[in-house]
Design a protein around this motif. Sequence first.
Motif, mmCIF file in Angstrom:
data_model
loop_
_atom_site.group_PDB
_atom_site.id
_atom_site.type_symbol
_atom_site.label_atom_id
_atom_site.label_comp_id
_atom_site.label_asym_id
_atom_site.label_seq_id
_atom_site.Cartn_x
_atom_site.Cartn_y
_atom_site.Cartn_z
ATOM 1 N N THR A 140 0.792 -1.240 0.000
ATOM 2 C CA THR A 140 0.000 0.000 0.000
ATOM 3 C C THR A 140 0.819 1.283 0.000
ATOM 4 O OG1 THR A 140 -0.173 -0.028 2.422
ATOM 5 C CG2 THR A 140 -1.919 -1.135 1.177
ATOM 6 N N THR A 141 2.112 1.189 0.304
ATOM 7 C CA THR A 141 2.928 2.406 0.340
ATOM 8 C C THR A 141 3.172 2.919 -1.078
ATOM 9 O OG1 THR A 141 4.035 1.730 2.384
ATOM 10 C CG2 THR A 141 5.116 3.433 1.068
ATOM 11 N N GLU A 142 2.680 4.092 -1.363
ATOM 12 C CA GLU A 142 2.888 4.729 -2.672
ATOM 13 C C GLU A 142 4.101 5.648 -2.569
ATOM 14 O OE1 GLU A 142 1.408 4.267 -5.493
ATOM 15 O OE2 GLU A 142 -0.207 2.936 -4.818
ATOM 16 N N PRO A 143 5.168 5.348 -3.301
ATOM 17 C CA PRO A 143 6.371 6.183 -3.192
ATOM 18 C C PRO A 143 6.137 7.606 -3.677
ATOM 19 C CG PRO A 143 6.562 4.666 -5.046
ATOM 20 C CD PRO A 143 5.329 4.270 -4.294
ATOM 21 N N THR A 144 6.657 8.570 -2.934
ATOM 22 C CA THR A 144 6.586 9.972 -3.358
ATOM 23 C C THR A 144 7.772 10.327 -4.252
ATOM 24 O OG1 THR A 144 7.716 10.653 -1.319
ATOM 25 C CG2 THR A 144 5.309 10.664 -1.310
ATOM 26 N N GLY A 145 8.817 9.506 -4.168
ATOM 27 C CA GLY A 145 9.979 9.710 -5.028
ATOM 28 C C GLY A 145 9.966 8.744 -6.186
ATOM 29 N N LYS A 146 10.594 9.106 -7.279
ATOM 30 C CA LYS A 146 10.636 8.242 -8.458
ATOM 31 C C LYS A 146 11.994 7.583 -8.659
ATOM 32 C CE LYS A 146 7.049 10.625 -11.135
ATOM 33 N NZ LYS A 146 6.729 11.267 -12.421
ATOM 34 N N GLY A 147 13.044 8.236 -8.157
ATOM 35 C CA GLY A 147 14.393 7.733 -8.355
ATOM 36 C C GLY A 147 14.792 6.673 -7.346
ATOM 37 N N THR A 148 16.065 6.277 -7.407
ATOM 38 C CA THR A 148 16.605 5.248 -6.512
ATOM 39 C C THR A 148 17.851 5.779 -5.834
ATOM 40 O OG1 THR A 148 15.852 3.531 -8.049
ATOM 41 C CG2 THR A 148 17.440 2.873 -6.359
ATOM 42 N N ASP A 149 17.905 5.659 -4.507
ATOM 43 C CA ASP A 149 19.098 6.044 -3.753
ATOM 44 C C ASP A 149 19.404 4.936 -2.753
ATOM 45 O OD1 ASP A 149 21.156 7.202 -2.300
ATOM 46 O OD2 ASP A 149 20.275 9.210 -2.340
ATOM 47 N N ILE A 150 20.128 3.925 -3.230
ATOM 48 C CA ILE A 150 20.468 2.779 -2.392
ATOM 49 C C ILE A 150 21.345 3.207 -1.221
ATOM 50 C CG2 ILE A 150 21.734 0.585 -2.344
ATOM 51 C CD1 ILE A 150 20.795 0.132 -5.229
ATOM 52 N N ALA A 151 22.278 4.122 -1.477
ATOM 53 C CA ALA A 151 23.178 4.588 -0.423
ATOM 54 C C ALA A 151 22.396 5.205 0.731
ATOM 55 C CB ALA A 151 24.178 5.598 -0.990
ATOM 56 N N ASP A 152 21.358 5.970 0.410
ATOM 57 C CA ASP A 152 20.545 6.601 1.449
ATOM 58 C C ASP A 152 19.787 5.552 2.259
ATOM 59 O OD1 ASP A 152 19.389 8.971 2.753
ATOM 60 O OD2 ASP A 152 17.532 8.380 1.787
ATOM 61 N N GLY A 153 19.250 4.544 1.585
ATOM 62 C CA GLY A 153 18.534 3.473 2.278
ATOM 63 C C GLY A 153 19.437 2.719 3.235
ATOM 64 N N LEU A 154 20.651 2.383 2.779
ATOM 65 C CA LEU A 154 21.592 1.649 3.619
ATOM 66 C C LEU A 154 22.119 2.522 4.754
ATOM 67 C CD1 LEU A 154 23.615 -0.307 0.918
ATOM 68 C CD2 LEU A 154 21.829 -1.196 2.423
ATOM 69 N N SER A 155 22.357 3.780 4.469
ATOM 70 C CA SER A 155 22.826 4.708 5.503
ATOM 71 C C SER A 155 21.802 4.811 6.626
ATOM 72 C CB SER A 155 23.091 6.088 4.893
ATOM 73 O OG SER A 155 23.492 7.005 5.890
ATOM 74 N N TYR A 156 20.526 4.847 6.259
ATOM 75 C CA TYR A 156 19.461 4.928 7.271
ATOM 76 C C TYR A 156 19.460 3.663 8.131
ATOM 77 C CZ TYR A 156 14.948 5.618 9.470
ATOM 78 O OH TYR A 156 13.962 5.768 10.405
ATOM 79 N N ILE A 157 19.603 2.504 7.488
ATOM 80 C CA ILE A 157 19.655 1.227 8.214
ATOM 81 C C ILE A 157 20.796 1.248 9.233
ATOM 82 C CG2 ILE A 157 20.292 -1.200 7.977
ATOM 83 C CD1 ILE A 157 17.533 -0.982 7.103
ATOM 84 N N ASN A 158 21.943 1.740 8.813
ATOM 85 C CA ASN A 158 23.116 1.758 9.694
ATOM 86 C C ASN A 158 22.921 2.677 10.888
ATOM 87 O OD1 ASN A 158 24.473 -0.054 8.013
ATOM 88 N ND2 ASN A 158 25.336 1.576 6.755
ATOM 89 N N ARG A 159 22.158 3.749 10.707
ATOM 90 C CA ARG A 159 21.859 4.643 11.831
ATOM 91 C C ARG A 159 20.758 4.064 12.714
ATOM 92 N NH1 ARG A 159 21.681 8.341 7.583
ATOM 93 N NH2 ARG A 159 19.422 8.648 7.894
#
Length: 291
Positions: A151-170
Amino acid sequence: MIPKEILKKIRKLEIQTKGIVNSLFGGEYQSAFKGRGMEFSEVRAYTYGDDIRQIDWNVTARTGDPFIKIFEEEREQTLMLCIDISQSGTFGTLEQSKMDLAIEICAVLAFSAIKNSDKVGLVLFSDHIEKVVPPKKGRTHVLRLIREMYTTEPTGKGTDIADGLSYINRLLDRRAIVVLASDFQDNDFDKQLRITNQKHDLVSIIINDQFEDELPDLGLVKLRDSETGAEKIVDTSSDKVRKVYKINRMKQKAYLHEMMLKMKIDAVEVKTNESYVKPLMNFFQRRGSRY
């Protein structure tokens, strides 16, 4: 209010994936993902026959009497699902999209985890973090995760894997199993990939569609980048065009696989037109044989 079709989809996926878990992956998951090992519990006075390598020299120096460290096996683990929900995931040329395949595989892993009494959490990302659900145990929680995936509709269209992994690490202060499910249509994420692999047990699920590997002969076709919106007319009837496309695609995949191999990251490649059961089973067995 969740639409009835989504509820029906969730229920169908639960039945399907739990059947696979019970018949194939339950024990394999436990073998593949061992506990974190031994965790410090307490200190006690040294007695004859104890392993001198376990002596706690700080406590011993402070008290004047020898003390040793006691460790206990830590069994409970956390599985963190990190899923790319950018627009490129909506692509799929047969029965399912890359996103549908990612959700199904992550559902299998989530049900395997709770069968092993592990916690499961979720991070959905595009070119920024879209949704976060902290790790918990239980079937009801896993069903909530699946609902969020659908059900989550993304508000962004691009991909930022680094940002996703950085968030996980924090987000995670203790070592966890991190499953990164993506088509990896991104650049400059190798640094965060390395950091995450050092801090956690990182597994990459590489999701592809067969028609991303080579262009079919369809004549003049307008191709549109789902993430940038850029459009281009391509003559797919040209042997040269199709050959150049295939070579470039092979180079991209080879670079990604070489990166994973160099960093010693476990990777599972799946395609929308093929069953994921065999690749996932092979992965579990490879992991299990290392322990």
